[in-house]
Design a protein around this motif. Structure first.
Motif, PDB file in Angstrom:
ATOM      1  N   GLU A  76     -46.011  63.978  69.091  1.00  0.00           N
ATOM      2  CA  GLU A  76     -45.016  64.556  70.002  1.00  0.00           C
ATOM      3  C   GLU A  76     -43.853  65.170  69.225  1.00  0.00           C
ATOM      4  O   GLU A  76     -43.376  66.252  69.561  1.00  0.00           O
ATOM      5  CB  GLU A  76     -44.518  63.502  70.990  1.00  0.00           C
ATOM      6  CG  GLU A  76     -45.566  63.189  72.054  1.00  0.00           C
ATOM      7  CD  GLU A  76     -45.208  61.985  72.914  1.00  0.00           C
ATOM      8  OE1 GLU A  76     -44.141  61.374  72.700  1.00  0.00           O
ATOM      9  OE2 GLU A  76     -46.019  61.650  73.808  1.00  0.00           O
ATOM     10  N   ALA A  77     -43.406  64.483  68.159  1.00  0.00           N
ATOM     11  CA  ALA A  77     -42.308  65.012  67.343  1.00  0.00           C
ATOM     12  C   ALA A  77     -42.725  66.296  66.634  1.00  0.00           C
ATOM     13  O   ALA A  77     -41.981  67.283  66.630  1.00  0.00           O
ATOM     14  CB  ALA A  77     -41.867  63.964  66.325  1.00  0.00           C
ATOM     15  N   LEU A  78     -43.932  66.294  66.069  1.00  0.00           N
ATOM     16  CA  LEU A  78     -44.440  67.504  65.409  1.00  0.00           C
ATOM     17  C   LEU A  78     -44.631  68.617  66.433  1.00  0.00           C
ATOM     18  O   LEU A  78     -44.310  69.777  66.160  1.00  0.00           O
ATOM     19  CB  LEU A  78     -45.768  67.216  64.699  1.00  0.00           C
ATOM     20  CG  LEU A  78     -45.670  66.437  63.385  1.00  0.00           C
ATOM     21  CD1 LEU A  78     -47.035  65.886  62.980  1.00  0.00           C
ATOM     22  CD2 LEU A  78     -45.106  67.312  62.277  1.00  0.00           C
ATOM     23  N   GLY A  79     -45.139  68.244  67.616  1.00  0.00           N
ATOM     24  CA  GLY A  79     -45.338  69.227  68.675  1.00  0.00           C
ATOM     25  C   GLY A  79     -44.039  69.898  69.078  1.00  0.00           C
ATOM     26  O   GLY A  79     -43.971  71.121  69.228  1.00  0.00           O
ATOM     27  N   ALA A  80     -42.987  69.098  69.202  1.00  0.00           N
ATOM     28  CA  ALA A  80     -41.673  69.637  69.552  1.00  0.00           C
ATOM     29  C   ALA A  80     -41.160  70.542  68.432  1.00  0.00           C
ATOM     30  O   ALA A  80     -40.646  71.636  68.685  1.00  0.00           O
ATOM     31  CB  ALA A  80     -40.683  68.499  69.807  1.00  0.00           C
ATOM     32  N   HIS A  81     -41.333  70.094  67.195  1.00  0.00           N
ATOM     33  CA  HIS A  81     -40.874  70.861  66.026  1.00  0.00           C
ATOM     34  C   HIS A  81     -41.580  72.212  65.916  1.00  0.00           C
ATOM     35  O   HIS A  81     -40.952  73.221  65.610  1.00  0.00           O
ATOM     36  CB  HIS A  81     -41.092  70.033  64.757  1.00  0.00           C
ATOM     37  CG  HIS A  81     -40.657  70.727  63.509  1.00  0.00           C
ATOM     38  ND1 HIS A  81     -39.333  70.815  63.144  1.00  0.00           N
ATOM     39  CD2 HIS A  81     -41.365  71.380  62.557  1.00  0.00           C
ATOM     40  CE1 HIS A  81     -39.251  71.499  62.007  1.00  0.00           C
ATOM     41  NE2 HIS A  81     -40.469  71.844  61.632  1.00  0.00           N
ATOM     42  N   TYR A  82     -42.881  72.206  66.181  1.00  0.00           N
ATOM     43  CA  TYR A  82     -43.673  73.431  66.016  1.00  0.00           C
ATOM     44  C   TYR A  82     -43.852  74.228  67.304  1.00  0.00           C
ATOM     45  O   TYR A  82     -44.549  75.237  67.322  1.00  0.00           O
ATOM     46  CB  TYR A  82     -45.047  73.095  65.424  1.00  0.00           C
ATOM     47  CG  TYR A  82     -44.989  72.708  63.967  1.00  0.00           C
ATOM     48  CD1 TYR A  82     -44.898  73.680  62.967  1.00  0.00           C
ATOM     49  CD2 TYR A  82     -45.022  71.371  63.577  1.00  0.00           C
ATOM     50  CE1 TYR A  82     -44.848  73.331  61.626  1.00  0.00           C
ATOM     51  CE2 TYR A  82     -44.983  71.006  62.233  1.00  0.00           C
ATOM     52  CZ  TYR A  82     -44.889  71.996  61.264  1.00  0.00           C
ATOM     53  OH  TYR A  82     -44.844  71.642  59.942  1.00  0.00           O
ATOM     54  N   GLY A  83     -43.252  73.763  68.388  1.00  0.00           N
ATOM     55  CA  GLY A  83     -43.308  74.512  69.645  1.00  0.00           C
ATOM     56  C   GLY A  83     -44.629  74.432  70.388  1.00  0.00           C
ATOM     57  O   GLY A  83     -45.032  75.390  71.055  1.00  0.00           O
ATOM     58  N   LEU A  84     -45.294  73.293  70.308  1.00  0.00           N
ATOM     59  CA  LEU A  84     -46.537  73.127  71.062  1.00  0.00           C
ATOM     60  C   LEU A  84     -46.223  72.891  72.539  1.00  0.00           C
ATOM     61  O   LEU A  84     -45.210  72.287  72.868  1.00  0.00           O
ATOM     62  CB  LEU A  84     -47.342  71.923  70.545  1.00  0.00           C
ATOM     63  CG  LEU A  84     -47.825  71.919  69.096  1.00  0.00           C
ATOM     64  CD1 LEU A  84     -48.737  70.712  68.860  1.00  0.00           C
ATOM     65  CD2 LEU A  84     -48.535  73.193  68.727  1.00  0.00           C
ATOM     66  N   ASP A 132     -51.300  67.057  74.001  1.00  0.00           N
ATOM     67  CA  ASP A 132     -52.372  66.163  74.456  1.00  0.00           C
ATOM     68  C   ASP A 132     -53.616  66.325  73.577  1.00  0.00           C
ATOM     69  O   ASP A 132     -54.223  65.345  73.136  1.00  0.00           O
ATOM     70  CB  ASP A 132     -52.778  66.473  75.909  1.00  0.00           C
ATOM     71  CG  ASP A 132     -51.687  66.139  76.914  1.00  0.00           C
ATOM     72  OD1 ASP A 132     -50.782  65.352  76.576  1.00  0.00           O
ATOM     73  OD2 ASP A 132     -51.752  66.673  78.037  1.00  0.00           O
ATOM     74  N   VAL A 133     -53.980  67.582  73.329  1.00  0.00           N
ATOM     75  CA  VAL A 133     -55.155  67.880  72.503  1.00  0.00           C
ATOM     76  C   VAL A 133     -54.898  67.442  71.057  1.00  0.00           C
ATOM     77  O   VAL A 133     -55.753  66.833  70.409  1.00  0.00           O
ATOM     78  CB  VAL A 133     -55.507  69.390  72.569  1.00  0.00           C
ATOM     79  CG1 VAL A 133     -56.626  69.738  71.587  1.00  0.00           C
ATOM     80  CG2 VAL A 133     -55.906  69.786  73.993  1.00  0.00           C
ATOM     81  N   PHE A 134     -53.702  67.718  70.569  1.00  0.00           N
ATOM     82  CA  PHE A 134     -53.293  67.373  69.211  1.00  0.00           C
ATOM     83  C   PHE A 134     -53.417  65.868  68.957  1.00  0.00           C
ATOM     84  O   PHE A 134     -53.969  65.436  67.937  1.00  0.00           O
ATOM     85  CB  PHE A 134     -51.847  67.862  69.020  1.00  0.00           C
ATOM     86  CG  PHE A 134     -51.229  67.604  67.672  1.00  0.00           C
ATOM     87  CD1 PHE A 134     -51.981  67.535  66.510  1.00  0.00           C
ATOM     88  CD2 PHE A 134     -49.853  67.467  67.567  1.00  0.00           C
ATOM     89  CE1 PHE A 134     -51.388  67.317  65.268  1.00  0.00           C
ATOM     90  CE2 PHE A 134     -49.240  67.251  66.331  1.00  0.00           C
ATOM     91  CZ  PHE A 134     -50.020  67.171  65.185  1.00  0.00           C
ATOM     92  N   VAL A 135     -52.942  65.064  69.900  1.00  0.00           N
ATOM     93  CA  VAL A 135     -53.006  63.599  69.771  1.00  0.00           C
ATOM     94  C   VAL A 135     -54.467  63.151  69.628  1.00  0.00           C
ATOM     95  O   VAL A 135     -54.795  62.336  68.763  1.00  0.00           O
ATOM     96  CB  VAL A 135     -52.337  62.897  70.980  1.00  0.00           C
ATOM     97  CG1 VAL A 135     -52.645  61.408  70.988  1.00  0.00           C
ATOM     98  CG2 VAL A 135     -50.828  63.138  70.969  1.00  0.00           C
ATOM     99  N   LEU A 136     -55.345  63.699  70.466  1.00  0.00           N
ATOM    100  CA  LEU A 136     -56.754  63.313  70.407  1.00  0.00           C
ATOM    101  C   LEU A 136     -57.402  63.780  69.102  1.00  0.00           C
ATOM    102  O   LEU A 136     -58.200  63.055  68.502  1.00  0.00           O
ATOM    103  CB  LEU A 136     -57.515  63.863  71.621  1.00  0.00           C
ATOM    104  CG  LEU A 136     -57.101  63.247  72.962  1.00  0.00           C
ATOM    105  CD1 LEU A 136     -57.771  63.970  74.119  1.00  0.00           C
ATOM    106  CD2 LEU A 136     -57.415  61.761  73.008  1.00  0.00           C
ATOM    107  N   MET A 137     -57.038  64.974  68.639  1.00  0.00           N
ATOM    108  CA  MET A 137     -57.562  65.468  67.359  1.00  0.00           C
ATOM    109  C   MET A 137     -57.098  64.571  66.209  1.00  0.00           C
ATOM    110  O   MET A 137     -57.876  64.249  65.309  1.00  0.00           O
ATOM    111  CB  MET A 137     -57.090  66.898  67.109  1.00  0.00           C
ATOM    112  CG  MET A 137     -57.737  67.921  67.998  1.00  0.00           C
ATOM    113  SD  MET A 137     -57.031  69.558  67.728  1.00  0.00           S
ATOM    114  CE  MET A 137     -57.696  69.939  66.108  1.00  0.00           C
ATOM    115  N   ALA A 138     -55.843  64.150  66.260  1.00  0.00           N
ATOM    116  CA  ALA A 138     -55.288  63.288  65.213  1.00  0.00           C
ATOM    117  C   ALA A 138     -55.989  61.929  65.198  1.00  0.00           C
ATOM    118  O   ALA A 138     -56.046  61.256  64.172  1.00  0.00           O
ATOM    119  CB  ALA A 138     -53.784  63.125  65.403  1.00  0.00           C
ATOM    120  N   GLN A 139     -56.530  61.538  66.355  1.00  0.00           N
ATOM    121  CA  GLN A 139     -57.295  60.283  66.450  1.00  0.00           C
ATOM    122  C   GLN A 139     -58.735  60.487  65.977  1.00  0.00           C
ATOM    123  O   GLN A 139     -59.528  59.553  65.967  1.00  0.00           O
ATOM    124  CB  GLN A 139     -57.311  59.772  67.898  1.00  0.00           C
ATOM    125  CG  GLN A 139     -55.967  59.264  68.381  1.00  0.00           C
ATOM    126  CD  GLN A 139     -55.971  58.936  69.857  1.00  0.00           C
ATOM    127  OE1 GLN A 139     -57.010  58.875  70.501  1.00  0.00           O
ATOM    128  NE2 GLN A 139     -54.790  58.738  70.411  1.00  0.00           N
TER     129      GLN A 139
END
Length: 88
Positions: A15-23, A29-36
């Motif tokens: 979520e922090a990276l998403g906010a930083h990079y403008g996701l 949601d997709v990013f979290v699952l990919m990171a898992q």
């Protein structure tokens, strides 16, 4: 650490990276699952999204984060801030 704690930490980092990079929220949601380590098919199932929608989200995430592979994405999530300032 408990598995739940680790997932919570992963979620916070994404979520922090998403906010930083403008996701967008959906990209996070997709990013979290990919990171898992989830596969694209698993992400489609978990978020009830079409193959093309997930593919678009993944493309946008890679572009915004400046990564070219799932491994680079995972490395970005797990990198500590100190890594950025470490001497070569």
């Amino acid at each position: 650490a408990e598995a739940g704690d680790m997932l919570g930490e992963l979620q916070r980092r994404c979520e922090a990276l998403g906010a930083h990079y403008g996701l967008t929220a959906r990209e996070v949601d997709v990013f979290v699952l990919m990171a898992q380590g989830r596969t694209q098919t698993r992400i489609e199932e978990e978020l009830t999204l079409s193959k093309s929608t997930v593919k678009t989200h993944i493309g946008n995430i890679f572009l915004k984060l400046g990564v070219h592979s799932k491994q680079e994405l995972i490395d970005l999530v797990f990198r500590t801030p100190e890594d950025d300032t470490a001497a070569p």
